[in-house]
Enzyme design. Structure first.
Site, PDB file in Angstrom:
ATOM      1  N   LYS A   1      -8.916  -2.146 -44.680  1.00 17.41           N
ATOM      2  CA  LYS A   1      -7.977  -1.220 -45.321  1.00 17.41           C
ATOM      3  C   LYS A   1      -6.753  -2.029 -45.758  1.00 17.41           C
ATOM      4  O   LYS A   1      -5.873  -2.338 -44.968  1.00 17.41           O
ATOM      5  CB  LYS A   1      -7.535  -0.109 -44.359  1.00 17.41           C
ATOM      6  CG  LYS A   1      -6.821   1.011 -45.114  1.00 17.41           C
ATOM      7  CD  LYS A   1      -5.674   1.627 -44.347  1.00 17.41           C
ATOM      8  CE  LYS A   1      -4.376   0.899 -44.440  1.00 17.41           C
ATOM      9  NZ  LYS A   1      -3.703   0.870 -45.745  1.00 17.41           N
TER      10      LYS A   1
ATOM     11  N   GLU B   1      14.082  -8.241 -38.711  1.00 12.53           N
ATOM     12  CA  GLU B   1      13.394  -9.049 -39.721  1.00 12.53           C
ATOM     13  C   GLU B   1      13.905  -8.613 -41.101  1.00 12.53           C
ATOM     14  O   GLU B   1      13.828  -7.422 -41.433  1.00 12.53           O
ATOM     15  CB  GLU B   1      11.901  -8.731 -39.590  1.00 12.53           C
ATOM     16  CG  GLU B   1      10.976  -9.835 -39.948  1.00 12.53           C
ATOM     17  CD  GLU B   1       9.510  -9.434 -39.749  1.00 12.53           C
ATOM     18  OE1 GLU B   1       9.214  -8.296 -39.342  1.00 12.53           O
ATOM     19  OE2 GLU B   1       8.664 -10.285 -40.037  1.00 12.53           O
TER      20      GLU B   1
ATOM     21  N   GLU C   1      -1.293  -9.233 -35.321  1.00 13.91           N
ATOM     22  CA  GLU C   1      -0.399 -10.247 -35.900  1.00 13.91           C
ATOM     23  C   GLU C   1       0.822  -9.492 -36.392  1.00 13.91           C
ATOM     24  O   GLU C   1       0.790  -8.877 -37.464  1.00 13.91           O
ATOM     25  CB  GLU C   1      -1.086 -10.973 -37.059  1.00 13.91           C
ATOM     26  CG  GLU C   1      -2.331 -11.743 -36.677  1.00 13.91           C
ATOM     27  CD  GLU C   1      -2.061 -12.893 -35.724  1.00 13.91           C
ATOM     28  OE1 GLU C   1      -0.884 -13.227 -35.488  1.00 13.91           O
ATOM     29  OE2 GLU C   1      -3.036 -13.432 -35.181  1.00 13.91           O
TER      30      GLU C   1
ATOM     31  N   CYS D   1       5.943 -13.200 -42.494  1.00 16.54           N
ATOM     32  CA  CYS D   1       6.413 -12.948 -41.120  1.00 16.54           C
ATOM     33  C   CYS D   1       6.785 -14.244 -40.422  1.00 16.54           C
ATOM     34  O   CYS D   1       7.359 -14.198 -39.339  1.00 16.54           O
ATOM     35  CB  CYS D   1       5.397 -12.135 -40.340  1.00 16.54           C
ATOM     36  SG  CYS D   1       3.757 -12.765 -40.465  1.00 16.54           S
TER      37      CYS D   1
HETATM   38  C1  SIN Z   1       2.200 -13.862 -42.913  1.00 19.09           C
HETATM   39  O1  SIN Z   1       3.329 -13.733 -43.323  1.00 19.09           O
HETATM   40  O2  SIN Z   1       1.640 -12.928 -42.324  1.00 19.09           O
HETATM   41  C2  SIN Z   1       1.407 -15.131 -43.050  1.00 19.09           C
HETATM   42  C3  SIN Z   1       2.148 -16.266 -43.551  1.00 19.09           C
HETATM   43  C4  SIN Z   1       1.397 -17.549 -43.453  1.00 19.09           C
HETATM   44  O3  SIN Z   1       0.198 -17.591 -43.165  1.00 19.09           O
HETATM   45  O4  SIN Z   1       2.009 -18.593 -43.628  1.00 19.09           O
END
Ligand code: SIN
Length: 486
Positions: free
Chosen positions: A181, A387, A256, A290
């Site tokens: 999804k 964030e 994650e 992230c």
């Molecule tokens: C992400 O922001 O989830 C992944 C970034 C990355 O793999 O460098």
């Protein structure tokens, strides 16, 4: 778009393209280009029924898929790799128009995703079992490894192709059918995998791609007993809710989640290298990853010079529509994302920070924001806790190693951290002391399919990529064989 073959507006369920059929509840959701606001198309807003249909098909496909020799599953993974690489320019263009990142970065993302299929095609053939020395003379202890079963994957908009690849490649290699999804903002790069699945003859049901409101789809993932694992990339808040629901039904979970990466520059660092590393770590994908550095700590001796050189580079970044040549910063995904960036800047400046680069919306339109650098940032500011997910770099001055470790660890997150130093002993001390899943020394990006990606604390659990990435899709089975005596 130069090639519309990959542009589909239907879901891919059980090997068929399924559009809304006018039945009650089958609405569509419009998808816009974040750079221009133009409507690109509309995709189904499916809910529990279609999710259940995809799970049923995956469940039916599972016995045959898991029984294939791993070399055959590896061949399918390599075929997906080859299709991604052969079409990376078209797929990159599709990714840029739905997500906004500059075309070279988008093409790079397609290649990055392809590399996961190559890596896991190789790992598929190395899922070894084990023999444990038996404490009994006439019994043997054998461990075998089995795929967990049907997987549900929920992925974000910031890497519309590669985040799916990370999950899909590992699941398929391990022998698990998968239902994906994607984020509703960026469904087209996901549907392109359906086109590839058709092209390579992937068995029906092994891959489904479904769009719609996240809540009903996630509820079906959590509650349907035929689905055994949920893998999610997204915010910590959503991840916590999803994980607790999934665990109530004893699903395996991989999460994650968010990050708040510190990037720490010591006085002994190579300044030019630190500036380059901070640029890529902060401004890659317009700050929408992230693992982007969200707090840049600079030791007192280098602080002013770093601030000057770094802000000059930030001001020089070329902002614009990612399809235009030479663009280094695309738009943010939505105006809501811009509002959060503005809120963080306003809060910081009210509390004493100064803007030394950027600081406002770009003249190009609602979603474009100038790459921004703030100096004299302090711990009481919002940007130090939340964030930002945008192109704002806060600079914080520090004096000692002990002090910066305490500050860097003072967050609910624990995904990635970056350190610039030329002192080997200090490098090791930082690797040991920082409470993060990934530490990069003298580098601004660490992601690669061969190393484990994942966090600790509020940044989640589980690892993606590397040889450890398969473990999340595998159950260990213990077999005791007795009666060996004559
Ligand atoms: C992400 O922001 O989830 C992944 C970034 C990355 O793999 O460098």
């Amino acid at each position: 778009m130069t090639d519309r073959r990959f542009f589909r507006q239907e879901c891919y369920i059980a090997g068929e393209w399924v559009g809304p059929n006018g039945a009650a509840g089958d609405e569509t959701v419009e998808v816009r280009n974040p750079a221009t606001g133009e409507i690109l198309g509309a995709v189904p807003n499916f809910g529990r029924d279609q999710t259940k249909r995809a799970i049923d098909a995956a469940y039916e496909a599972f016995p045959e898929w898991r029984s294939l020799p791993p070399q055959d599953r590896a061949r399918y993974c390599m075929a997906i790799h080859d299709a991604l690489m052969d079409n990376r320019d078209e797929l990159g263009e599709l990714l840029t128009i739905e997500m906004g990142k500059p075309l070279p970065e988008a093409i790079g993302e397609i290649a990055f995703g392809a590399a996961f299929f190559k890596w896991f095609s190789e790992e598929a053939t190395r899922i070894y079992g084990d023999v444990i020395p038996s404490p009994w003379p006439n019994k043997r202890i054998i461990l075998t490894k089995e795929p967990v079963g049907v997987v549900g994957a929920i992925t974000p908009w910031n890497f519309p192709s590669a985040m799916l690849a990370r999950k899909m490649a590992a699941a398929l290699a391990a022998g698990c059918p998968i239902i994906c999804k994607p984020a509703i903002e960026t469904p087209f790069s996901a549907f392109a995998y359906g086109v590839i699945a058709d092209d390579i003859g992937l068995p029906k049901g092994v891959l489904s791609i479904i769009t719609g409101d996240p809540a009903p789809i996630a509820d079906e993932f959590c509650e349907n007993p035929k689905l055994r694992k949920i893998t999610f990339t997204g915010s910590t808040a959503v991840g916590k809710g999803l994980a607790s629901k999934a665990l109530a039904h004893m699903k395996r979970v991989s999460m994650e989640l968010g990050g708040h990466a510190p990037l720490i520059i010591f006085d002994d660092a190579d300044l030019e290298r630190a500036v380059e590393g901070a640029m890529i770590s902060k401004f890659r994908n317009s700050g929408q990853t992230c693992v982007c550095s969200n707090r840049i700590y600079v030791q007192a001796g280098l602080y002013d010079e770093f601030a000057e050189r770094f802000s000059a580079k930030a001001r020089a970044l070329k902002v614009g529509d990612g399809l235009e040549s030479g663009i280094q910063q695309g738009p943010l995904i939505t105006e809501k994302a811009v509002l959060k960036v503005e809120d963080h800047i306003a809060d910081a400046t009210q509390k004493g920070a100064s803007v030394i680069a950027g600081g406002k919306r770009d003249h190009l339109g609602l979603t474009f924001f100038e790459p921004t650098v703030l100096r004299d940032v302090t711990a009481d500011m919002k940007i130090m806790r939340e964030e930002t997910f945008g192109p704002v770099a806060p600079l914080i001055k520090f004096d000692s190693e002990e002090e910066v470790v305490i500050q860097a660890n003072n967050t609910e997150y624990g995904l990635a951290a970056y350190v610039y130093t030329n002192d080997l002993g200090r490098s090791w001390r930082m690797i040991d002391a920082l409470e993060y899943g990934m530490i990069a020394i003298n580098e601004g990006v660490s992601s690669t399919p061969v190393a484990p990606f994942g966090g600790v604390k509020g940044s989640g659990q589980g690892r993606e990529g590397s040889r450890y990435g398969l473990d999340d899709y595998i159950n260990i089975k213990y077999a005791l064989i007795g009666g060996l005596e004559k």
